[in-house]
Design a protein around this motif. Structure first.
Motif, PDB file in Angstrom:
ATOM      1  N   VAL A   5       0.859  -1.175   0.000  1.00 59.95           N
ATOM      2  CA  VAL A   5       0.000   0.000   0.000  1.00 59.95           C
ATOM      3  C   VAL A   5       0.900   1.230   0.000  1.00 59.95           C
ATOM      4  O   VAL A   5       1.808   1.346   0.826  1.00 59.95           O
ATOM      5  N   THR A   6       0.619   2.134  -0.907  1.00 60.22           N
ATOM      6  CA  THR A   6       1.410   3.363  -0.973  1.00 60.22           C
ATOM      7  C   THR A   6       0.957   4.313   0.125  1.00 60.22           C
ATOM      8  O   THR A   6      -0.144   4.176   0.685  1.00 60.22           O
ATOM      9  N   ASP A   7       1.786   5.286   0.426  1.00 64.16           N
ATOM     10  CA  ASP A   7       1.424   6.303   1.421  1.00 64.16           C
ATOM     11  C   ASP A   7       0.168   7.047   0.992  1.00 64.16           C
ATOM     12  O   ASP A   7      -0.695   7.362   1.818  1.00 64.16           O
ATOM     13  N   ASP A   8       0.033   7.317  -0.306  1.00 60.84           N
ATOM     14  CA  ASP A   8      -1.139   8.015  -0.820  1.00 60.84           C
ATOM     15  C   ASP A   8      -2.400   7.160  -0.627  1.00 60.84           C
ATOM     16  O   ASP A   8      -3.444   7.667  -0.213  1.00 60.84           O
ATOM     17  N   GLN A   9      -2.308   5.861  -0.889  1.00 62.35           N
ATOM     18  CA  GLN A   9      -3.451   4.972  -0.701  1.00 62.35           C
ATOM     19  C   GLN A   9      -3.827   4.879   0.780  1.00 62.35           C
ATOM     20  O   GLN A   9      -5.014   4.877   1.131  1.00 62.35           O
ATOM     21  N   LEU A  10      -2.831   4.804   1.646  1.00 61.91           N
ATOM     22  CA  LEU A  10      -3.093   4.741   3.081  1.00 61.91           C
ATOM     23  C   LEU A  10      -3.769   6.023   3.564  1.00 61.91           C
ATOM     24  O   LEU A  10      -4.707   5.979   4.360  1.00 61.91           O
ATOM     25  N   ALA A  11      -3.322   7.166   3.068  1.00 63.14           N
ATOM     26  CA  ALA A  11      -3.944   8.443   3.438  1.00 63.14           C
ATOM     27  C   ALA A  11      -5.404   8.488   2.978  1.00 63.14           C
ATOM     28  O   ALA A  11      -6.285   8.945   3.717  1.00 63.14           O
ATOM     29  N   LYS A  12      -5.681   8.017   1.748  1.00 60.97           N
ATOM     30  CA  LYS A  12      -7.050   7.986   1.234  1.00 60.97           C
ATOM     31  C   LYS A  12      -7.921   7.035   2.053  1.00 60.97           C
ATOM     32  O   LYS A  12      -9.083   7.345   2.356  1.00 60.97           O
ATOM     33  N   LEU A  13      -7.373   5.885   2.410  1.00 60.42           N
ATOM     34  CA  LEU A  13      -8.116   4.923   3.206  1.00 60.42           C
ATOM     35  C   LEU A  13      -8.435   5.505   4.588  1.00 60.42           C
ATOM     36  O   LEU A  13      -9.563   5.378   5.078  1.00 60.42           O
ATOM     37  N   THR A  14      -7.469   6.157   5.191  1.00 62.01           N
ATOM     38  CA  THR A  14      -7.680   6.777   6.502  1.00 62.01           C
ATOM     39  C   THR A  14      -8.771   7.843   6.420  1.00 62.01           C
ATOM     40  O   THR A  14      -9.656   7.906   7.275  1.00 62.01           O
ATOM     41  N   ARG A  15      -8.716   8.667   5.371  1.00 62.75           N
ATOM     42  CA  ARG A  15      -9.734   9.713   5.183  1.00 62.75           C
ATOM     43  C   ARG A  15     -11.111   9.077   4.992  1.00 62.75           C
ATOM     44  O   ARG A  15     -12.115   9.544   5.536  1.00 62.75           O
ATOM     45  N   LEU A  16     -11.179   8.002   4.216  1.00 60.91           N
ATOM     46  CA  LEU A  16     -12.441   7.305   3.981  1.00 60.91           C
ATOM     47  C   LEU A  16     -13.005   6.729   5.277  1.00 60.91           C
ATOM     48  O   LEU A  16     -14.207   6.827   5.550  1.00 60.91           O
ATOM     49  N   LEU A  17     -12.162   6.138   6.096  1.00 62.52           N
ATOM     50  CA  LEU A  17     -12.607   5.593   7.382  1.00 62.52           C
ATOM     51  C   LEU A  17     -13.095   6.705   8.304  1.00 62.52           C
ATOM     52  O   LEU A  17     -14.124   6.559   8.983  1.00 62.52           O
ATOM     53  N   ARG A  19     -14.334   9.597   7.345  1.00 65.77           N
ATOM     54  CA  ARG A  19     -15.595  10.082   6.785  1.00 65.77           C
ATOM     55  C   ARG A  19     -16.737   9.134   7.153  1.00 65.77           C
ATOM     56  O   ARG A  19     -17.846   9.582   7.474  1.00 65.77           O
ATOM     57  N   GLN A  20     -16.489   7.833   7.097  1.00 60.94           N
ATOM     58  CA  GLN A  20     -17.536   6.873   7.454  1.00 60.94           C
ATOM     59  C   GLN A  20     -17.900   6.990   8.929  1.00 60.94           C
ATOM     60  O   GLN A  20     -19.080   6.916   9.286  1.00 60.94           O
ATOM     61  N   GLU A  21     -16.922   7.165   9.799  1.00 58.75           N
ATOM     62  CA  GLU A  21     -17.212   7.324  11.231  1.00 58.75           C
ATOM     63  C   GLU A  21     -18.015   8.597  11.481  1.00 58.75           C
ATOM     64  O   GLU A  21     -18.905   8.624  12.339  1.00 58.75           O
ATOM     65  N   ILE A  22     -17.722   9.650  10.730  1.00 57.15           N
ATOM     66  CA  ILE A  22     -18.485  10.897  10.835  1.00 57.15           C
ATOM     67  C   ILE A  22     -19.921  10.665  10.375  1.00 57.15           C
ATOM     68  O   ILE A  22     -20.881  11.057  11.046  1.00 57.15           O
ATOM     69  N   GLN A  23     -20.084  10.005   9.242  1.00 56.28           N
ATOM     70  CA  GLN A  23     -21.434   9.717   8.741  1.00 56.28           C
ATOM     71  C   GLN A  23     -22.200   8.837   9.727  1.00 56.28           C
ATOM     72  O   GLN A  23     -23.397   9.041   9.950  1.00 56.28           O
ATOM     73  N   ASP A  24     -21.534   7.878  10.341  1.00 59.84           N
ATOM     74  CA  ASP A  24     -22.182   7.033  11.350  1.00 59.84           C
ATOM     75  C   ASP A  24     -22.672   7.866  12.527  1.00 59.84           C
ATOM     76  O   ASP A  24     -23.773   7.640  13.047  1.00 59.84           O
ATOM     77  N   ALA A  25     -21.876   8.831  12.973  1.00 62.02           N
ATOM     78  CA  ALA A  25     -22.290   9.702  14.079  1.00 62.02           C
ATOM     79  C   ALA A  25     -23.533  10.506  13.688  1.00 62.02           C
ATOM     80  O   ALA A  25     -24.486  10.616  14.471  1.00 62.02           O
ATOM     81  N   LEU A  26     -23.537  11.044  12.473  1.00 57.34           N
ATOM     82  CA  LEU A  26     -24.685  11.827  12.011  1.00 57.34           C
ATOM     83  C   LEU A  26     -25.942  10.960  11.916  1.00 57.34           C
ATOM     84  O   LEU A  26     -27.050  11.403  12.231  1.00 57.34           O
ATOM     85  N   THR A  27     -25.781   9.712  11.522  1.00 57.90           N
ATOM     86  CA  THR A  27     -26.907   8.786  11.421  1.00 57.90           C
ATOM     87  C   THR A  27     -27.428   8.414  12.810  1.00 57.90           C
ATOM     88  O   THR A  27     -28.638   8.263  13.007  1.00 57.90           O
ATOM     89  N   ARG A  28     -26.530   8.272  13.784  1.00 59.09           N
ATOM     90  CA  ARG A  28     -26.971   7.951  15.156  1.00 59.09           C
ATOM     91  C   ARG A  28     -27.900   9.050  15.691  1.00 59.09           C
ATOM     92  O   ARG A  28     -28.882   8.762  16.381  1.00 59.09           O
ATOM     93  N   PHE A  29     -27.587  10.308  15.373  1.00 58.05           N
ATOM     94  CA  PHE A  29     -28.470  11.407  15.778  1.00 58.05           C
ATOM     95  C   PHE A  29     -29.871  11.192  15.223  1.00 58.05           C
ATOM     96  O   PHE A  29     -30.866  11.237  15.943  1.00 58.05           O
ATOM     97  N   SER A  30     -29.952  10.950  13.916  1.00 53.22           N
ATOM     98  CA  SER A  30     -31.235  10.835  13.231  1.00 53.22           C
ATOM     99  C   SER A  30     -32.048   9.651  13.751  1.00 53.22           C
ATOM    100  O   SER A  30     -33.221   9.789  14.112  1.00 53.22           O
ATOM    101  N   ARG A  31     -31.427   8.483  13.799  1.00 51.24           N
ATOM    102  CA  ARG A  31     -32.134   7.289  14.262  1.00 51.24           C
ATOM    103  C   ARG A  31     -32.507   7.414  15.731  1.00 51.24           C
ATOM    104  O   ARG A  31     -33.614   7.045  16.144  1.00 51.24           O
TER     105      ARG A  31
END
Length: 186
Positions: A5-17, A19-31
């Motif tokens: 895994v390149t450093d760029d791919q690892l950075a993108k994966l970290t950002r994606l994870l 973002r998903q944790e942020i979206q999960d938090a926003l969904t917990r509010f709604s539900r």
């Protein structure tokens, strides 16, 4: 064959994870709000968060108490539908804009619909992304003509569970099972 895994791919994966944790938090509010699940709702916010929603400005516990009482008095059911999401992450701080569509079945059997955006600052503390500051930008609202709820006359429609504004709602059932007999309408 070994792949690295390149450093760029690892950075993108970290950002994606993140973002998903942020979206999960926003969904917990709604539900949490729609199911009147206080613990789930509060898990979307840091304890010291500030929320500005309508005439309410205060913390998450007071918001839950105020909003759940308002919704209980006004509606049989509510749906906080989450739509377009943008997230800007900078280290342990993120800013998001989340479009929403609110629908409520009012106690007078009318239907209320409203739309707007949740504009949030989220912070990662102790490894957890949660809302630290929220502004609710309500942009429109109206009433939708009332119609009968579809399939209300089907005798076994709620055998798999009755919709509820609580943890008794079928969405909490584990494992989820179908208890209805096979039926293909003609």
């Amino acid at each position: 064959m070994t792949t690295s895994v390149t450093d760029d791919q690892l950075a993108k994966l970290t950002r994606l994870l993140d973002r998903q944790e942020i979206q999960d938090a926003l969904t917990r509010f709604s539900r949490g709000m729609d199911r009147f699940d206080r613990d789930l709702f509060l898990s979307a916010f840091h304890d010291d968060a500030t929320i500005a929603a309508g005439d309410f400005v205060g913390g998450p516990a007071d918001l839950f108490d105020w909003a759940s009482a308002m919704h209980e008095a006004g509606q049989y059911a509510t749906h906080h539908n989450l739509l377009n999401l943008t997230v800007d992450i900078d280290g342990d701080t993120a800013h998001s804009e989340l479009y929403y569509l609110f629908v409520g079945r009012n106690r007078d059997d009318s239907n209320w619909i409203a739309g707007g955006r949740y504009i949030d600052r989220l912070e990662r503390r102790d490894g957890q992304w949660r809302i630290a500051l929220r502004t609710n930008a309500i942009e429109w609202s109206g009433l939708v003509p009332t119609m009968p709820i579809p399939f209300a006359d089907v005798p076994d429609i709620q055998v798999n569970g009755t919709p509820s504004r609580s943890t008794e709602d079928p969405s909490y059932t584990r494992p989820l099972l179908n208890k209805r007999a096979p039926n293909i309408p003609s």
